[in-house]
Motif scaffolding. Structure first.
Motif, PDB file in Angstrom:
ATOM      1  N   ASN A  76       0.853  -1.184   0.000  1.00  0.00           N
ATOM      2  CA  ASN A  76       0.000   0.000   0.000  1.00  0.00           C
ATOM      3  C   ASN A  76       0.896   1.243   0.000  1.00  0.00           C
ATOM      4  OD1 ASN A  76      -1.631   2.261   0.977  1.00  0.00           O
ATOM      5  ND2 ASN A  76      -3.198   0.730   1.427  1.00  0.00           N
ATOM      6  N   LEU A  77       1.008   1.899  -1.160  1.00  0.00           N
ATOM      7  CA  LEU A  77       1.912   3.036  -1.305  1.00  0.00           C
ATOM      8  C   LEU A  77       1.501   4.207  -0.417  1.00  0.00           C
ATOM      9  CD1 LEU A  77       4.392   4.206  -2.694  1.00  0.00           C
ATOM     10  CD2 LEU A  77       2.920   4.933  -4.590  1.00  0.00           C
ATOM     11  N   TYR A  78       0.205   4.399  -0.230  1.00  0.00           N
ATOM     12  CA  TYR A  78      -0.281   5.479   0.629  1.00  0.00           C
ATOM     13  C   TYR A  78       0.243   5.290   2.058  1.00  0.00           C
ATOM     14  CZ  TYR A  78      -3.499   8.330   3.399  1.00  0.00           C
ATOM     15  OH  TYR A  78      -4.022   9.227   4.292  1.00  0.00           O
ATOM     16  N   ILE A  79       0.141   4.084   2.558  1.00  0.00           N
ATOM     17  CA  ILE A  79       0.598   3.811   3.919  1.00  0.00           C
ATOM     18  C   ILE A  79       2.117   3.868   4.007  1.00  0.00           C
ATOM     19  CG2 ILE A  79       0.705   2.057   5.731  1.00  0.00           C
ATOM     20  CD1 ILE A  79      -2.110   1.218   4.996  1.00  0.00           C
ATOM     21  N   VAL A  80       2.792   3.308   3.021  1.00  0.00           N
ATOM     22  CA  VAL A  80       4.256   3.360   2.996  1.00  0.00           C
ATOM     23  C   VAL A  80       4.731   4.805   3.051  1.00  0.00           C
ATOM     24  CG1 VAL A  80       6.307   2.958   1.563  1.00  0.00           C
ATOM     25  CG2 VAL A  80       4.589   1.158   1.812  1.00  0.00           C
ATOM     26  N   THR A  81       4.112   5.655   2.236  1.00  0.00           N
ATOM     27  CA  THR A  81       4.483   7.071   2.209  1.00  0.00           C
ATOM     28  C   THR A  81       4.210   7.740   3.544  1.00  0.00           C
ATOM     29  OG1 THR A  81       3.986   7.169  -0.164  1.00  0.00           O
ATOM     30  CG2 THR A  81       4.136   9.257   0.996  1.00  0.00           C
ATOM     31  N   ASN A  82       3.054   7.452   4.149  1.00  0.00           N
ATOM     32  CA  ASN A  82       2.717   8.028   5.452  1.00  0.00           C
ATOM     33  C   ASN A  82       3.728   7.647   6.525  1.00  0.00           C
ATOM     34  OD1 ASN A  82       0.482   9.494   4.733  1.00  0.00           O
ATOM     35  ND2 ASN A  82      -0.921   8.456   6.131  1.00  0.00           N
ATOM     36  N   LEU A  83       4.146   6.411   6.492  1.00  0.00           N
ATOM     37  CA  LEU A  83       5.120   5.938   7.486  1.00  0.00           C
ATOM     38  C   LEU A  83       6.500   6.551   7.263  1.00  0.00           C
ATOM     39  CD1 LEU A  83       4.108   2.184   7.616  1.00  0.00           C
ATOM     40  CD2 LEU A  83       3.951   3.800   9.514  1.00  0.00           C
ATOM     41  N   TYR A  84       6.799   6.833   6.007  1.00  0.00           N
ATOM     42  CA  TYR A  84       8.129   7.371   5.696  1.00  0.00           C
ATOM     43  C   TYR A  84       8.221   8.879   5.899  1.00  0.00           C
ATOM     44  CZ  TYR A  84      12.494   8.406   3.354  1.00  0.00           C
ATOM     45  OH  TYR A  84      13.766   8.855   3.082  1.00  0.00           O
ATOM     46  N   GLU A  85       7.170   9.602   5.515  1.00  0.00           N
ATOM     47  CA  GLU A  85       7.215  11.063   5.571  1.00  0.00           C
ATOM     48  C   GLU A  85       6.957  11.569   6.983  1.00  0.00           C
ATOM     49  OE1 GLU A  85       8.359  12.689   3.187  1.00  0.00           O
ATOM     50  OE2 GLU A  85       8.129  11.348   1.472  1.00  0.00           O
ATOM     51  N   ARG A  86       7.840  11.190   7.881  1.00  0.00           N
ATOM     52  CA  ARG A  86       7.744  11.599   9.282  1.00  0.00           C
ATOM     53  C   ARG A  86       9.071  12.189   9.732  1.00  0.00           C
ATOM     54  NH1 ARG A  86       4.335   9.420  12.726  1.00  0.00           N
ATOM     55  NH2 ARG A  86       5.904   8.668  14.187  1.00  0.00           N
ATOM     56  N   HIS A  87       9.036  12.887  10.855  1.00  0.00           N
ATOM     57  CA  HIS A  87      10.280  13.445  11.388  1.00  0.00           C
ATOM     58  C   HIS A  87      11.274  12.323  11.671  1.00  0.00           C
ATOM     59  CE1 HIS A  87      13.012  16.056  13.526  1.00  0.00           C
ATOM     60  NE2 HIS A  87      12.953  15.264  14.595  1.00  0.00           N
ATOM     61  N   GLU A  88      10.779  11.257  12.294  1.00  0.00           N
ATOM     62  CA  GLU A  88      11.619  10.086  12.556  1.00  0.00           C
ATOM     63  C   GLU A  88      11.380   9.073  11.436  1.00  0.00           C
ATOM     64  OE1 GLU A  88      13.851   9.476  14.886  1.00  0.00           O
ATOM     65  OE2 GLU A  88      13.583  11.316  16.062  1.00  0.00           O
ATOM     66  N   LYS A  89      12.163   9.169  10.396  1.00  0.00           N
ATOM     67  CA  LYS A  89      11.960   8.301   9.234  1.00  0.00           C
ATOM     68  C   LYS A  89      12.433   6.872   9.529  1.00  0.00           C
ATOM     69  CE  LYS A  89      12.385  11.983   5.809  1.00  0.00           C
ATOM     70  NZ  LYS A  89      10.928  12.045   5.627  1.00  0.00           N
ATOM     71  N   PRO A  90      11.757   5.885   8.986  1.00  0.00           N
ATOM     72  CA  PRO A  90      12.205   4.495   9.188  1.00  0.00           C
ATOM     73  C   PRO A  90      13.508   4.225   8.449  1.00  0.00           C
ATOM     74  CG  PRO A  90      10.404   4.586   7.606  1.00  0.00           C
ATOM     75  CD  PRO A  90      10.521   5.961   8.192  1.00  0.00           C
ATOM     76  N   ASP A  91      14.291   3.353   8.993  1.00  0.00           N
ATOM     77  CA  ASP A  91      15.528   2.912   8.343  1.00  0.00           C
ATOM     78  C   ASP A  91      15.149   1.989   7.194  1.00  0.00           C
ATOM     79  OD1 ASP A  91      17.911   1.768   7.556  1.00  0.00           O
ATOM     80  OD2 ASP A  91      18.488   1.070   9.555  1.00  0.00           O
ATOM     81  N   LEU A  92      15.403   2.411   5.971  1.00  0.00           N
ATOM     82  CA  LEU A  92      14.998   1.628   4.806  1.00  0.00           C
ATOM     83  C   LEU A  92      15.704   0.283   4.725  1.00  0.00           C
ATOM     84  CD1 LEU A  92      14.881   4.430   2.074  1.00  0.00           C
ATOM     85  CD2 LEU A  92      13.013   3.533   3.468  1.00  0.00           C
ATOM     86  N   ASN A  93      16.848   0.167   5.369  1.00  0.00           N
ATOM     87  CA  ASN A  93      17.630  -1.071   5.296  1.00  0.00           C
ATOM     88  C   ASN A  93      17.589  -1.880   6.589  1.00  0.00           C
ATOM     89  OD1 ASN A  93      18.541  -0.386   2.632  1.00  0.00           O
ATOM     90  ND2 ASN A  93      19.977   1.053   3.564  1.00  0.00           N
ATOM     91  N   LEU A  94      16.661  -1.537   7.469  1.00  0.00           N
ATOM     92  CA  LEU A  94      16.535  -2.275   8.732  1.00  0.00           C
ATOM     93  C   LEU A  94      16.125  -3.720   8.453  1.00  0.00           C
ATOM     94  CD1 LEU A  94      16.498  -1.856  11.876  1.00  0.00           C
ATOM     95  CD2 LEU A  94      14.022  -1.623  11.652  1.00  0.00           C
ATOM     96  N   PRO A  95      16.882  -4.692   8.967  1.00  0.00           N
ATOM     97  CA  PRO A  95      16.545  -6.094   8.700  1.00  0.00           C
ATOM     98  C   PRO A  95      15.590  -6.686   9.726  1.00  0.00           C
ATOM     99  CG  PRO A  95      18.656  -5.993   9.823  1.00  0.00           C
ATOM    100  CD  PRO A  95      18.191  -4.565   9.651  1.00  0.00           C
ATOM    101  N   THR A  96      14.823  -7.665   9.304  1.00  0.00           N
ATOM    102  CA  THR A  96      14.008  -8.461  10.215  1.00  0.00           C
ATOM    103  C   THR A  96      14.911  -9.519  10.851  1.00  0.00           C
ATOM    104  OG1 THR A  96      13.445 -10.142   8.569  1.00  0.00           O
ATOM    105  CG2 THR A  96      12.042  -8.172   8.668  1.00  0.00           C
ATOM    106  N   ASN A  97      14.335 -10.404  11.622  1.00  0.00           N
ATOM    107  CA  ASN A  97      15.131 -11.475  12.229  1.00  0.00           C
ATOM    108  C   ASN A  97      15.790 -12.373  11.184  1.00  0.00           C
ATOM    109  OD1 ASN A  97      14.144 -10.418  14.600  1.00  0.00           O
ATOM    110  ND2 ASN A  97      12.846 -12.157  15.125  1.00  0.00           N
TER     111      ASN A  97
END
Length: 226
Positions: A83-104
């Motif tokens: 869902n691009l809308y949600i992805v964008t909402n989560l990214y366009e924040r002051h504290e941006k997510p680490d795009l390369n953060l790995p899962t377990n």
């Protein structure tokens, strides 16, 4: 354990979610048995209005700090869902997510988006600087996954973004091996056009073409790279 705010997110009930939050704002960060906070579920069920509502209450909070038991953040889920809308909402924040953060399992958001053939999400991630060079715990790049699922558009996108092409995974296979083993002759040819070496061998001396799913794919591949 009954967690009302989680359930409201799963049922996409915005009014209920707002009521529960107003009564118990602390529930915003409560984790369920899977280690998920309500935002995980709102994203998973693509409850766009609830996602927006929750994020307004999580100002200056990094979603990277909220991993479930598998190491997935809400951003990982959003990229897997596509869902691009949600992805964008989560990214366009002051504290941006680490795009390369790995899962377990060492999987990044790009690995997940590629696996699900979410081209728009992949384009977004690459535009924002996601790395095409991160390997998961099987030593696979996103390109390995794109080749295995037979996506020519995804392979083309990743190669043009600078993905290593002749990198071997834990089994000693390059993306070319995966493409041929899964019967994707067109993807295999495209990989060679981008620089894949068809003469690379595994430890036992086998080449990618030796793992072609059948003679038809093998002949198609050899005919089109000659």
């Amino acid at each position: 354990m009954n967690l009302p705010l989680h359930e409201a997110c799963m049922s996409n009930n915005l009014r209920k979610a707002q009521e529960i939050f107003n009564d118990s704002p602390q529930d915003l960060y409560q984790k369920d048995a899977d280690g998920r906070i309500p935002l995980h579920w709102a994203v998973s069920f693509q409850s766009e209005e609830i996602v927006s509502f929750l994020l307004l209450k999580m100002v200056d909070v990094s979603v990277d700090n909220y991993k479930d038991e598998s190491g997935w953040t809400p951003f990982h889920i959003a990229c897997a869902v596509g869902n691009l809308y949600i992805v964008t909402n989560l990214y366009e924040r002051h504290e941006k997510p680490d795009l390369n953060l790995p899962t377990n399992q060492g999987v990044t958001a790009l690995h997940l988006a590629v696996s699900k053939k979410h081209t728009k999400i992949c384009e977004f991630l690459l535009e924002k600087g996601a790395s095409v060079r991160v390997k998961d715990k099987r030593s696979q790049l996103p390109l390995h996954r794109a080749a295995a699922i037979g996506s020519t558009s995804m392979v083309d996108l990743l190669c043009k973004a600078g993905s290593p092409i002749n990198t071997s995974d834990a089994e000693g296979w390059t993306p070319l091996f995966h493409a041929l083993a899964e019967g994707h002759g067109d993807v295999a040819v495209l990989l060679v056009q981008h620089g894949a070496d068809p003469d690379l061998e595994t430890s036992d001396g086998s080449k990618a073409v030796d793992f072609a799913v059948n003679d038809e794919v093998k002949k198609y591949f050899l005919r089109n790279i000659s």
